[in-house]
Design a protein around this motif. Sequence first.
Motif, mmCIF file in Angstrom:
data_model
loop_
_atom_site.group_PDB
_atom_site.id
_atom_site.type_symbol
_atom_site.label_atom_id
_atom_site.label_comp_id
_atom_site.label_asym_id
_atom_site.label_seq_id
_atom_site.Cartn_x
_atom_site.Cartn_y
_atom_site.Cartn_z
ATOM 1 N N SER A 69 14.078 28.513 -3.013
ATOM 2 C CA SER A 69 13.069 28.533 -4.071
ATOM 3 C C SER A 69 11.658 28.335 -3.521
ATOM 4 N N GLY A 70 11.496 28.424 -2.216
ATOM 5 C CA GLY A 70 10.177 28.239 -1.610
ATOM 6 C C GLY A 70 10.310 27.403 -0.350
ATOM 7 N N ALA A 71 9.208 27.251 0.364
ATOM 8 C CA ALA A 71 9.298 26.575 1.656
ATOM 9 C C ALA A 71 9.541 25.075 1.527
ATOM 10 N N THR A 72 9.195 24.494 0.390
ATOM 11 C CA THR A 72 9.509 23.071 0.207
ATOM 12 C C THR A 72 11.031 22.899 0.279
ATOM 13 N N GLU A 73 11.744 23.791 -0.404
ATOM 14 C CA GLU A 73 13.214 23.726 -0.340
ATOM 15 C C GLU A 73 13.715 24.121 1.057
ATOM 16 N N GLU A 100 2.228 17.646 9.874
ATOM 17 C CA GLU A 100 3.144 18.479 9.069
ATOM 18 C C GLU A 100 2.803 18.408 7.585
ATOM 19 N N HIS A 101 3.321 19.393 6.865
ATOM 20 C CA HIS A 101 3.226 19.421 5.400
ATOM 21 C C HIS A 101 4.007 18.221 4.844
ATOM 22 N N PRO A 102 3.589 17.688 3.691
ATOM 23 C CA PRO A 102 4.308 16.522 3.144
ATOM 24 C C PRO A 102 5.813 16.755 2.973
ATOM 25 N N ILE A 145 8.114 21.008 13.983
ATOM 26 C CA ILE A 145 6.694 21.223 14.317
ATOM 27 C C ILE A 145 6.265 22.535 13.660
ATOM 28 N N MET A 146 5.101 22.540 13.013
ATOM 29 C CA MET A 146 4.662 23.769 12.347
ATOM 30 C C MET A 146 4.091 24.768 13.351
ATOM 31 N N LEU A 147 4.159 26.054 13.003
ATOM 32 C CA LEU A 147 3.642 27.071 13.922
ATOM 33 C C LEU A 147 2.110 27.059 13.914
ATOM 34 N N ASN A 149 -1.283 25.023 11.662
ATOM 35 C CA ASN A 149 -1.581 24.043 10.614
ATOM 36 C C ASN A 149 -2.340 24.687 9.458
ATOM 37 N N ASN A 150 -1.940 24.345 8.245
ATOM 38 C CA ASN A 150 -2.530 24.960 7.047
ATOM 39 C C ASN A 150 -3.959 24.499 6.770
ATOM 40 N N GLU A 151 -4.364 23.336 7.312
ATOM 41 C CA GLU A 151 -5.725 22.850 7.055
ATOM 42 C C GLU A 151 -6.712 23.328 8.116
ATOM 43 N N VAL A 174 10.847 25.006 12.736
ATOM 44 C CA VAL A 174 9.437 25.389 12.708
ATOM 45 C C VAL A 174 9.055 25.773 11.279
ATOM 46 N N ASP A 175 8.059 25.077 10.743
ATOM 47 C CA ASP A 175 7.487 25.454 9.450
ATOM 48 C C ASP A 175 6.425 26.518 9.755
ATOM 49 N N ALA A 176 6.761 27.773 9.456
ATOM 50 C CA ALA A 176 5.855 28.888 9.803
ATOM 51 C C ALA A 176 5.061 29.359 8.589
ATOM 52 N N VAL A 177 4.999 28.521 7.554
ATOM 53 C CA VAL A 177 4.406 28.948 6.278
ATOM 54 C C VAL A 177 2.929 29.329 6.425
ATOM 55 N N ALA A 178 2.142 28.492 7.103
ATOM 56 C CA ALA A 178 0.702 28.772 7.205
ATOM 57 C C ALA A 178 0.437 29.995 8.078
ATOM 58 N N ILE A 197 9.708 29.901 5.706
ATOM 59 C CA ILE A 197 8.639 30.802 5.260
ATOM 60 C C ILE A 197 8.601 30.823 3.726
ATOM 61 N N SER A 198 7.479 31.285 3.188
ATOM 62 C CA SER A 198 7.303 31.276 1.738
ATOM 63 C C SER A 198 6.623 32.570 1.293
ATOM 64 N N ALA A 199 7.148 33.180 0.206
ATOM 65 C CA ALA A 199 6.671 34.499 -0.227
ATOM 66 C C ALA A 199 5.222 34.492 -0.694
ATOM 67 N N HIS A 200 4.806 33.382 -1.361
ATOM 68 C CA HIS A 200 3.483 33.447 -2.000
ATOM 69 C C HIS A 200 2.316 33.360 -1.018
ATOM 70 N N LYS A 201 2.632 33.159 0.254
ATOM 71 C CA LYS A 201 1.551 33.156 1.252
ATOM 72 C C LYS A 201 1.274 34.562 1.770
ATOM 73 N N ILE A 202 2.132 35.530 1.419
ATOM 74 C CA ILE A 202 1.930 36.901 1.924
ATOM 75 C C ILE A 202 1.815 37.918 0.783
ATOM 76 N N ALA A 322 -3.940 22.374 -0.474
ATOM 77 C CA ALA A 322 -3.921 22.438 -1.938
ATOM 78 C C ALA A 322 -2.951 21.418 -2.511
ATOM 79 N N CYS A 323 -1.883 21.159 -1.752
ATOM 80 C CA CYS A 323 -0.855 20.263 -2.264
ATOM 81 C C CYS A 323 -1.400 18.850 -2.414
ATOM 82 N N SER A 324 -2.413 18.494 -1.605
ATOM 83 C CA SER A 324 -2.915 17.129 -1.746
ATOM 84 C C SER A 324 -4.281 17.093 -2.429
HETATM 85 N N1 PMP Z 1 4.591 24.161 4.471
HETATM 86 C C1 PMP Z 1 3.280 24.457 4.525
HETATM 87 C C2 PMP Z 1 2.580 24.399 5.845
HETATM 88 C C3 PMP Z 1 2.590 24.824 3.368
HETATM 89 O O1 PMP Z 1 1.284 25.100 3.430
HETATM 90 C C4 PMP Z 1 3.300 24.875 2.144
HETATM 91 C C5 PMP Z 1 2.605 25.304 0.857
HETATM 92 N N2 PMP Z 1 1.414 24.671 0.559
HETATM 93 C C6 PMP Z 1 4.654 24.542 2.130
HETATM 94 C C7 PMP Z 1 5.269 24.201 3.315
HETATM 95 C C8 PMP Z 1 5.450 24.566 0.863
HETATM 96 O O2 PMP Z 1 5.685 25.880 0.446
HETATM 97 P P1 PMP Z 1 6.067 26.245 -1.060
HETATM 98 O O3 PMP Z 1 4.784 26.263 -1.817
HETATM 99 O O4 PMP Z 1 6.692 27.599 -0.979
HETATM 100 O O5 PMP Z 1 7.035 25.218 -1.541
#
Ligand code: PMP
Length: 387
Positions: A69-73, A100-102, A145-147, A149-151, A174-178, A197-202, A322-324
């Motif tokens: 359901s997304g990268a959090t899951e 890392e992401h929360p 370790i993330m690929l 960093n999102n910030e 590896v959290d490759a979301v960013a 990975i997460s769809a809404h980032k692409i 955005a999450c924080s």
């Molecule tokens: N990891 C990173 C690095 C992210 O930036 C995010 C989304 N802000 C997530 C995980 C979570 O992804 P999702 O929104 O699909 O749950």
Amino acid sequence: MKQRVYLDWNATTPLRPEARAALVAALDICGNPSSVHGEGRRAHKVLQDARAAVAALVGADPETVVFTSGATESNALALSPGVHRPASPPVKRLIVSAIEHPSVLTGGRFGREFVEIAPVDRSGVINLVELARLLANKPPALVSIMLANNETGAIQPIREVAELVRAHGGVLHVDAVAAFGKMNINFKSLECDLLSISAHKIGGPKGVGALIVGDDLRGLEPELRGGGQEKGRRAGTENLPGIAGFGAAAKAVMTTWEQHARHCEILRKRLEAGLKQAGAVIIAENASRLPNTTLFTAPGLHAETAVIGFDLEGIAVSSGSACSSGKVQPSHVLEAMQAGPEQVRGGVRISLGWETTENDVDRALEAWRKLAGTLVKKKDETVLERF
Ligand code: PMP
């Protein structure tokens, strides 16, 4: 009214037309992908086509893709005690980087109290010496370790991390979301075991993602149990419209990401030159960074106020992730980089995307010049007056 300018592409991206079309078409498919009849087979084909497209984008085999359901899951599924490589014992320890992401920092199914933190240097890049120290002379660990960093956009040396983790019999997530859609990602050459990975980032829909699970990983416990979907790794009837949209976005990104990365990099150079001219300091400027991401600060800048200031000028930017944001909290990423207290609360992120234009960047710079001109010092506390 001035047109809005969206410069928060690391938070999420607009839905691509191809993704919308595939999503809408899938809404009319009545079959359950697990059913054996014609309707079910039609749904199954949509699922498998999307799986192949997503796998191709990250250089993985389709069978290794687990839709979530997304990268959090995906992150929660990945952080599972007991995973191991064939010749190693099940891991009982979890090491994650401080940036890392929360959803990773909270430790997944290990629980927060089991998380060991690997520090980063001042430019926000993992400290490999410290990581080696955490790994040495102890039972094998799962390392996350993330690929990138999102910030800050800082890209992490995952190949070197993978070498270290393997040498100590551990498992690498590896959290490759960013980084997703912004740089080349190849699951096999990264030599990791799990990749989120997460769809809404692409340009895909929100609420759908995937975890890539390497063939030779053992002991991954499903989080959701029930039907045997996703080879028993994630139960529940698949979110077919979301997954179809994800697949279509992945196909589109496959042929366009390089051109978009170059486009963003040119615009980012223009942006950063203009920001610096008006007093900004670019954070992690000398690190190898994603082509679309700028995190900056300035003496006296308060990120939350600045984000509101930009918004009033019609420009969407963010303070850290955005999450924080929404909560007035110092950035854990900047804290981990040992930034001073002023920087920790002053980081503003501008992230660009495939629709960003030179004019958008110039509008942001115009807003920044106005904002920078209003920064005033009051005793020991610096505040931002009117904007
Ligand atoms: N990891 C990173 C690095 C992210 O930036 C995010 C989304 N802000 C997530 C995980 C979570 O992804 P999702 O929104 O699909 O749950």
